[in-house]
Each structure stands twice: as structure tokens, then as C-alpha cells.
Scaffold this motif. Structure first.
Motif, PDB file in Angstrom:
ATOM      1  N   GLN A  70     -20.534 -24.228  11.516  1.00 32.30           N
ATOM      2  CA  GLN A  70     -19.255 -24.925  11.363  1.00 32.30           C
ATOM      3  C   GLN A  70     -18.115 -23.929  11.146  1.00 32.30           C
ATOM      4  O   GLN A  70     -17.010 -24.109  11.672  1.00 32.30           O
TER       5      GLN A  70
ATOM      6  N   GLU B 136      -8.163 -31.390  17.728  1.00 28.99           N
ATOM      7  CA  GLU B 136      -8.512 -31.123  16.349  1.00 28.99           C
ATOM      8  C   GLU B 136      -9.576 -30.042  16.293  1.00 28.99           C
ATOM      9  O   GLU B 136     -10.285 -29.792  17.266  1.00 28.99           O
TER      10      GLU B 136
ATOM     11  N   ASN C  59     -12.604 -28.940  13.604  1.00 26.60           N
ATOM     12  CA  ASN C  59     -13.339 -29.285  12.375  1.00 26.60           C
ATOM     13  C   ASN C  59     -12.643 -30.385  11.589  1.00 26.60           C
ATOM     14  O   ASN C  59     -12.534 -30.334  10.364  1.00 26.60           O
ATOM     15  N   GLY C  60     -12.130 -31.366  12.323  1.00 25.49           N
ATOM     16  CA  GLY C  60     -11.485 -32.504  11.682  1.00 25.49           C
ATOM     17  C   GLY C  60     -10.033 -32.309  11.313  1.00 25.49           C
ATOM     18  O   GLY C  60      -9.382 -33.249  10.852  1.00 25.49           O
TER      19      GLY C  60
ATOM     20  N   GLY D 283     -15.893 -31.269  20.527  1.00 25.73           N
ATOM     21  CA  GLY D 283     -15.285 -31.618  19.247  1.00 25.73           C
ATOM     22  C   GLY D 283     -13.811 -31.280  19.162  1.00 25.73           C
ATOM     23  O   GLY D 283     -13.098 -31.830  18.335  1.00 25.73           O
ATOM     24  N   TYR D 284     -13.363 -30.362  20.013  1.00 23.75           N
ATOM     25  CA  TYR D 284     -11.945 -29.972  20.009  1.00 23.75           C
ATOM     26  C   TYR D 284     -11.086 -30.965  20.807  1.00 23.75           C
ATOM     27  O   TYR D 284      -9.942 -31.234  20.438  1.00 23.75           O
TER      28      TYR D 284
END
Length: 234
Positions: A18, A143, A145-146, A230-231
């Protein structure tokens, strides 16, 4: 399920993954922000209009309306609408390409190079091409990592940084607020580079922006697929 003796090790590995995903993501954000800053500075110096800073164009639009300048009002309305269309196209291209960054960045590169090579004196079509490209760029990273990030606008990043600073001064220890300076710094550095290039090359400096977009697209192939998913916007 993992044996209880292996769980601490697995947790450490997950935490490191992470951490690296966050570092790689912020490096990508910084690079894309440099691209946005370069392009905005080139477009602004060449034409007097912003190509990614729509807050500035919105304020100019309001002033033009108050002064009854119908020509400038129409032009600025077109610029703002074009940016919105670019954002929509970015999502469409991203989804149609399976949320791979390379096709998106190659489309952006093509638009910027097309704007740079526009052969006629009226530079409005070249400016519109750059604005579409900057709108599309926002689909490359949403985003990390959130943490929400913006690529072509930094007011939100500065606001999030300022609020985080205020909480830190009150003794709260929340993570993530410092990284909001990454897109601002990238855009600032890119704008300086873009201004220097425009002095030498005029609107043709968009060729450099286009080349950078293509290079970043190729570099994105080195990012693990699950990280990039995730990005990008869902």
C-alpha cells in the motif's frame, strides 16, 4: 486462511504494498500535474485564455457578462463547455479501453500535437483541442489510496492542505493532507517550464506537452494493473 503465525508477516507485506502504491501514485500525479501546468501556461501565454484553469475562465466570463461583451462571453462559454466535454470524453475513452491509461494519454498527446501543428492564424481550434485534452487528463488519476487528487486544478488541493494544516495545529494527527501539495507543486513547476517553452516556440510548444503525455502513457505500462485500477475513476 493463513496460520496465525503468518498473519503479522502478511500484514507487513500488505502495508508495504500500500505504501509503494501510494508513492507510485503520487509520482504519477506529480508528472501529470506538470503536464497540466505546462499546457495551461502555453495556452494562456499564446492566447490569453486558460486551457485547464476553468475557475479563472468562469470569473472572466462573469466579468464579460457584466460588461456586456457578447463576443468574449460567447468565447468563454465555449471554453468552459469544451472542458466539460473533455472530462466526459476522458471517462468514455477510459472505459472503452478497459481503464488503461495508455490509450487515454495517447489521445491527449494527439490532441496537443494537433493543436501545436494547427497551420492557420485563428488559434481557437488549437486552443479547443488543448482544452479537450486537459479535460480528458482528469480521467487518468482520480484518487491515490483513497485520497482525492486533482490534476488540472489545484484550488481543491490547496484547500485540503490548508484544512489539514489547521487540524494539525489543533493537535489532530490525520494522514494524507501533506501530499495535497504534490499536484500544486507539479502544476507550478510545469507552468514555469511551459512559460519558458512558449517564449521560444509559441503555441508550437504544445508539441512538448504532447510528447510528455505520450511518454507518461508508456511509463504507465510499468505500473501494476491492479494499482492503476485504483487510481482511475470507476
Amino acid at each position: 486462511m493463513l496460520p496465525s503465525s503468518q498473519k503479522p508477516y502478511a500484514n507487513v507485506v500488505l502495508a508495504r504494498q500500500q505504501q509503494w502504491r501510494g508513492r507510485v501514485g503520487m509520482m504519477l500525479v506529480a508528472s501529470l500535474s506538470v503536464l497540466a501546468g505546462m499546457t495551461d501556461a502555453i495556452g494562456f501565454m499564446a492566447s490569453g485564455d486558460f486551457v485547464s484553469f476553468m475557475s479563472g475562465n468562469t470569473t472572466r466570463l462573469a466579468v464579460a457578462i457584466s460588461e456586456g461583451d457578447l463576443g468574449l462571453t460567447g468565447r468563454l462559454l465555449l471554453l468552459v463547455a469544451t472542458f466539460v466535454v473533455g472530462n466526459a470524453l476522458g471517462i468514455v475513452v477510459s472505459r472503452m479501453s478497459g481503464r488503461h491509461a495508455l490509450p487515454l494519454l495517447l489521445c491527449i498527446a494527439a490532441l496537443l500535437c494537433g493543436g501545436a501543428l494547427w497551420p492557420f492564424a485563428d488559434m481557437l481550434p488549437a486552443l479547443l483541442a488543448a482544452i479537450v485534452a486537459m479535460g480528458m487528463l482528469n480521467a487518468a488519476v482520480e484518487e491515490v489510496n483513497g485520497l482525492p487528487v486533482g490534476l488540472t486544478y489545484v484550488t481543491g488541493a490547496l484547500s485540503r492542505f490548508g484544512r489539514g494544516l489547521g487540524r494539525w495545529l489543533l493537535g489532530e494527527r490525520r494522514n494524507g493532507w501533506r501530499v495535497q501539495l504534490v499536484p500544486w507543486t507539479g502544476m507550478f513547476i510545469g507552468a514555469v517550464i511551459g512559460a519558458l517553452l512558449e517564449h521560444r516556440m509559441g503555441l508550437g510548444a504544445l508539441l512538448v506537452s504532447g510528447a510528455l503525455a505520450a511518454v507518461l502513457g508508456l511509463v504507465s505500462l510499468k505500473i501494476p494493473r491492479r494499482w492503476h485500477l485504483g487510481y482511475m475513476p470507476r
